[in-house]
Design a protein around this motif. Structure first.
Motif, PDB file in Angstrom:
ATOM      1  N   ASP A   1       0.826  -1.206   0.000  1.00  0.00           N
ATOM      2  CA  ASP A   1       0.000   0.000   0.000  1.00  0.00           C
ATOM      3  C   ASP A   1       0.862   1.259   0.000  1.00  0.00           C
ATOM      4  OD1 ASP A   1      -2.551   1.436   0.263  1.00  0.00           O
ATOM      5  OD2 ASP A   1      -1.821   1.911   2.291  1.00  0.00           O
ATOM      6  N   ARG A   2       1.916   1.273   0.839  1.00  0.00           N
ATOM      7  CA  ARG A   2       2.786   2.454   0.915  1.00  0.00           C
ATOM      8  C   ARG A   2       3.526   2.673  -0.409  1.00  0.00           C
ATOM      9  NH1 ARG A   2       0.423   1.628   4.829  1.00  0.00           N
ATOM     10  NH2 ARG A   2       0.508   2.657   6.827  1.00  0.00           N
ATOM     11  N   ILE A   3       3.931   1.611  -1.061  1.00  0.00           N
ATOM     12  CA  ILE A   3       4.649   1.773  -2.327  1.00  0.00           C
ATOM     13  C   ILE A   3       3.710   2.321  -3.400  1.00  0.00           C
ATOM     14  CG2 ILE A   3       5.813   0.520  -4.188  1.00  0.00           C
ATOM     15  CD1 ILE A   3       7.295  -1.027  -2.072  1.00  0.00           C
ATOM     16  N   HIS A   4       2.459   1.889  -3.387  1.00  0.00           N
ATOM     17  CA  HIS A   4       1.488   2.463  -4.328  1.00  0.00           C
ATOM     18  C   HIS A   4       1.253   3.941  -4.017  1.00  0.00           C
ATOM     19  CE1 HIS A   4       0.586  -1.085  -6.620  1.00  0.00           C
ATOM     20  NE2 HIS A   4       0.332  -1.778  -5.523  1.00  0.00           N
ATOM     21  N   GLN A   5       1.193   4.277  -2.725  1.00  0.00           N
ATOM     22  CA  GLN A   5       1.077   5.680  -2.324  1.00  0.00           C
ATOM     23  C   GLN A   5       2.291   6.468  -2.791  1.00  0.00           C
ATOM     24  OE1 GLN A   5       0.586   6.045   1.910  1.00  0.00           O
ATOM     25  NE2 GLN A   5      -1.380   4.980   1.941  1.00  0.00           N
ATOM     26  N   LYS A   6       3.461   5.864  -2.640  1.00  0.00           N
ATOM     27  CA  LYS A   6       4.696   6.534  -3.046  1.00  0.00           C
ATOM     28  C   LYS A   6       4.674   6.847  -4.539  1.00  0.00           C
ATOM     29  CE  LYS A   6       9.702   6.034  -2.711  1.00  0.00           C
ATOM     30  NZ  LYS A   6      10.781   5.262  -2.093  1.00  0.00           N
ATOM     31  N   ARG A   7       4.202   5.908  -5.342  1.00  0.00           N
ATOM     32  CA  ARG A   7       4.127   6.137  -6.784  1.00  0.00           C
ATOM     33  C   ARG A   7       3.195   7.312  -7.087  1.00  0.00           C
ATOM     34  NH1 ARG A   7       2.126   1.201  -9.684  1.00  0.00           N
ATOM     35  NH2 ARG A   7       0.156   1.997  -8.966  1.00  0.00           N
ATOM     36  N   ARG A   8       2.033   7.358  -6.419  1.00  0.00           N
ATOM     37  CA  ARG A   8       1.101   8.476  -6.634  1.00  0.00           C
ATOM     38  C   ARG A   8       1.726   9.803  -6.207  1.00  0.00           C
ATOM     39  NH1 ARG A   8      -2.565   4.577  -4.673  1.00  0.00           N
ATOM     40  NH2 ARG A   8      -2.502   5.508  -2.611  1.00  0.00           N
ATOM     41  N   VAL A   9       2.418   9.804  -5.070  1.00  0.00           N
ATOM     42  CA  VAL A   9       3.043  11.021  -4.556  1.00  0.00           C
ATOM     43  C   VAL A   9       4.162  11.480  -5.487  1.00  0.00           C
ATOM     44  CG1 VAL A   9       4.474  11.896  -2.656  1.00  0.00           C
ATOM     45  CG2 VAL A   9       2.369  10.665  -2.161  1.00  0.00           C
ATOM     46  N   LEU A  10       4.904  10.535  -6.055  1.00  0.00           N
ATOM     47  CA  LEU A  10       5.944  10.900  -7.020  1.00  0.00           C
ATOM     48  C   LEU A  10       5.330  11.583  -8.234  1.00  0.00           C
ATOM     49  CD1 LEU A  10       8.226   7.743  -6.909  1.00  0.00           C
ATOM     50  CD2 LEU A  10       8.890  10.078  -6.319  1.00  0.00           C
ATOM     51  N   ILE A  11       4.223  11.066  -8.688  1.00  0.00           N
ATOM     52  CA  ILE A  11       3.542  11.663  -9.843  1.00  0.00           C
ATOM     53  C   ILE A  11       3.043  13.061  -9.500  1.00  0.00           C
ATOM     54  CG2 ILE A  11       1.504  11.472 -11.340  1.00  0.00           C
ATOM     55  CD1 ILE A  11       1.945   8.385 -11.206  1.00  0.00           C
ATOM     56  N   GLU A  12       2.529  13.223  -8.281  1.00  0.00           N
ATOM     57  CA  GLU A  12       2.019  14.524  -7.840  1.00  0.00           C
ATOM     58  C   GLU A  12       3.152  15.497  -7.501  1.00  0.00           C
ATOM     59  OE1 GLU A  12      -0.450  13.536  -4.497  1.00  0.00           O
ATOM     60  OE2 GLU A  12      -1.864  12.404  -5.748  1.00  0.00           O
ATOM     61  N   GLY A  13       4.334  14.964  -7.179  1.00  0.00           N
ATOM     62  CA  GLY A  13       5.472  15.820  -6.844  1.00  0.00           C
ATOM     63  C   GLY A  13       5.449  16.366  -5.432  1.00  0.00           C
ATOM     64  N   ASP A  14       4.807  15.673  -4.503  1.00  0.00           N
ATOM     65  CA  ASP A  14       4.704  16.141  -3.119  1.00  0.00           C
ATOM     66  C   ASP A  14       5.870  15.574  -2.295  1.00  0.00           C
ATOM     67  OD1 ASP A  14       4.035  16.782  -0.508  1.00  0.00           O
ATOM     68  OD2 ASP A  14       1.899  16.345  -0.790  1.00  0.00           O
ATOM     69  N   VAL A  15       6.941  16.355  -2.179  1.00  0.00           N
ATOM     70  CA  VAL A  15       8.167  15.902  -1.533  1.00  0.00           C
ATOM     71  C   VAL A  15       7.959  15.630  -0.047  1.00  0.00           C
ATOM     72  CG1 VAL A  15      10.564  16.528  -1.018  1.00  0.00           C
ATOM     73  CG2 VAL A  15       9.565  17.130  -3.213  1.00  0.00           C
ATOM     74  N   HIS A  16       7.141  16.426   0.623  1.00  0.00           N
ATOM     75  CA  HIS A  16       6.925  16.254   2.060  1.00  0.00           C
ATOM     76  C   HIS A  16       6.219  14.927   2.346  1.00  0.00           C
ATOM     77  CE1 HIS A  16       8.471  20.202   2.856  1.00  0.00           C
ATOM     78  NE2 HIS A  16       7.624  20.728   1.991  1.00  0.00           N
ATOM     79  N   ARG A  17       5.208  14.611   1.564  1.00  0.00           N
ATOM     80  CA  ARG A  17       4.518  13.321   1.746  1.00  0.00           C
ATOM     81  C   ARG A  17       5.438  12.168   1.390  1.00  0.00           C
ATOM     82  NH1 ARG A  17      -0.809  13.384  -1.395  1.00  0.00           N
ATOM     83  NH2 ARG A  17      -0.636  11.167  -1.052  1.00  0.00           N
ATOM     84  N   LEU A  18       6.291  12.366   0.399  1.00  0.00           N
ATOM     85  CA  LEU A  18       7.238  11.327   0.001  1.00  0.00           C
ATOM     86  C   LEU A  18       8.166  10.976   1.159  1.00  0.00           C
ATOM     87  CD1 LEU A  18       8.359   9.542  -2.281  1.00  0.00           C
ATOM     88  CD2 LEU A  18       9.858  11.445  -2.896  1.00  0.00           C
ATOM     89  N   ALA A  19       8.667  11.968   1.858  1.00  0.00           N
ATOM     90  CA  ALA A  19       9.555  11.728   3.002  1.00  0.00           C
ATOM     91  C   ALA A  19       8.826  10.946   4.093  1.00  0.00           C
ATOM     92  CB  ALA A  19      10.075  13.049   3.554  1.00  0.00           C
ATOM     93  N   GLY A  20       7.576  11.277   4.345  1.00  0.00           N
ATOM     94  CA  GLY A  20       6.793  10.557   5.345  1.00  0.00           C
ATOM     95  C   GLY A  20       6.571   9.102   4.961  1.00  0.00           C
ATOM     96  N   ILE A  21       6.286   8.877   3.699  1.00  0.00           N
ATOM     97  CA  ILE A  21       6.075   7.505   3.222  1.00  0.00           C
ATOM     98  C   ILE A  21       7.368   6.707   3.331  1.00  0.00           C
ATOM     99  CG2 ILE A  21       5.584   6.110   1.165  1.00  0.00           C
ATOM    100  CD1 ILE A  21       3.527   8.306   0.398  1.00  0.00           C
ATOM    101  N   ASP A  22       8.495   7.333   3.005  1.00  0.00           N
ATOM    102  CA  ASP A  22       9.774   6.645   3.127  1.00  0.00           C
ATOM    103  C   ASP A  22      10.067   6.254   4.576  1.00  0.00           C
ATOM    104  OD1 ASP A  22      10.395   6.503   0.439  1.00  0.00           O
ATOM    105  OD2 ASP A  22      11.572   8.353   0.442  1.00  0.00           O
ATOM    106  N   GLN A  23       9.706   7.117   5.518  1.00  0.00           N
ATOM    107  CA  GLN A  23       9.883   6.785   6.938  1.00  0.00           C
ATOM    108  C   GLN A  23       8.994   5.608   7.328  1.00  0.00           C
ATOM    109  OE1 GLN A  23       9.108  10.509   8.913  1.00  0.00           O
ATOM    110  NE2 GLN A  23      11.240  11.182   8.755  1.00  0.00           N
ATOM    111  N   GLU A  24       7.754   5.606   6.849  1.00  0.00           N
ATOM    112  CA  GLU A  24       6.851   4.492   7.131  1.00  0.00           C
ATOM    113  C   GLU A  24       7.386   3.189   6.545  1.00  0.00           C
ATOM    114  OE1 GLU A  24       2.887   5.447   5.815  1.00  0.00           O
ATOM    115  OE2 GLU A  24       2.895   7.352   6.884  1.00  0.00           O
TER     116      GLU A  24
END
Length: 168
Positions: free
Chosen positions: A24-47
């Motif tokens: 689930d987190r990796i799918h979220q990460k892909r969506r966040v990468l597409i959206e370009g939201d760096v702050h959410r990306l960092a949070g997902i990486d921590q999770e």
């Protein structure tokens, strides 16, 4: 032995749940990468890092249990093949679901990595274009990595001179 098999089922069930969270987190990460939201990306990486620790802990528990059961250093498929049929069926199903999750994670992770590589390439190209526009004399001739190569400029020098005057 039945108690150990139940413990194995419990560990594998927990592993499947953690892998589902990772997926689930990796799918979220892909969506966040597409959206370009760096702050959410960092949070997902921590999770993902936290989930990776959980996977490691569960794997260690499983390996310890298999060692106590007399199946040290043997793959789960081998362990399952040696169990009674009624016990093996549920474990075989858990193993199949775990393998499917792992394959899904691998595929999604490869897609996310490709998106990151594309993003990095785009940023590098954009920075190079901006640098050439802002400071043409700093642009290198014949090298896309931004490094000067002696003798590549038409005048035999390293850098093409610019007639643009910059205010310091």
């Amino acid at each position: 032995m039945n108690e150990q098999i139940e413990m194995l089922k419990t560990i594998l069930t927990h592993q499947e749940a953690v892998y589902a969270d990772v997926e689930d987190r990796i799918h979220q990460k892909r969506r966040v990468l597409i959206e370009g939201d760096v702050h959410r990306l960092a949070g997902i990486d921590q999770e993902l890092a936290t989930l990776a620790q959980q996977v490691t802990r569960l794997e260690q528990e499983r390996m310890g249990l298999l060692t106590r059961m007399g199946y040290a250093d043997q793959p789960l498929s081998e362990v399952i093949s040696r169990l009674p049929v009624e016990e093996a069926a549920h474990l075989r199903d858990l193993r199949t679901r775990l393998r499917a999750r792992i394959d899904n994670i691998r595929t999604a992770n490869d897609q996310a990595r490709s998106l990151l590589d594309l993003s990095i390439k785009w940023i590098e190209d954009t920075v190079e274009i901006i640098a050439k526009v802002v400071m043409p004399e700093a642009a290198s001739y014949g090298n896309q990595n931004g490094k000067c190569q002696p003798g590549k400029a038409p005048d035999g020098g390293s850098i093409i001179s610019s007639t643009v005057q910059h205010n310091a």
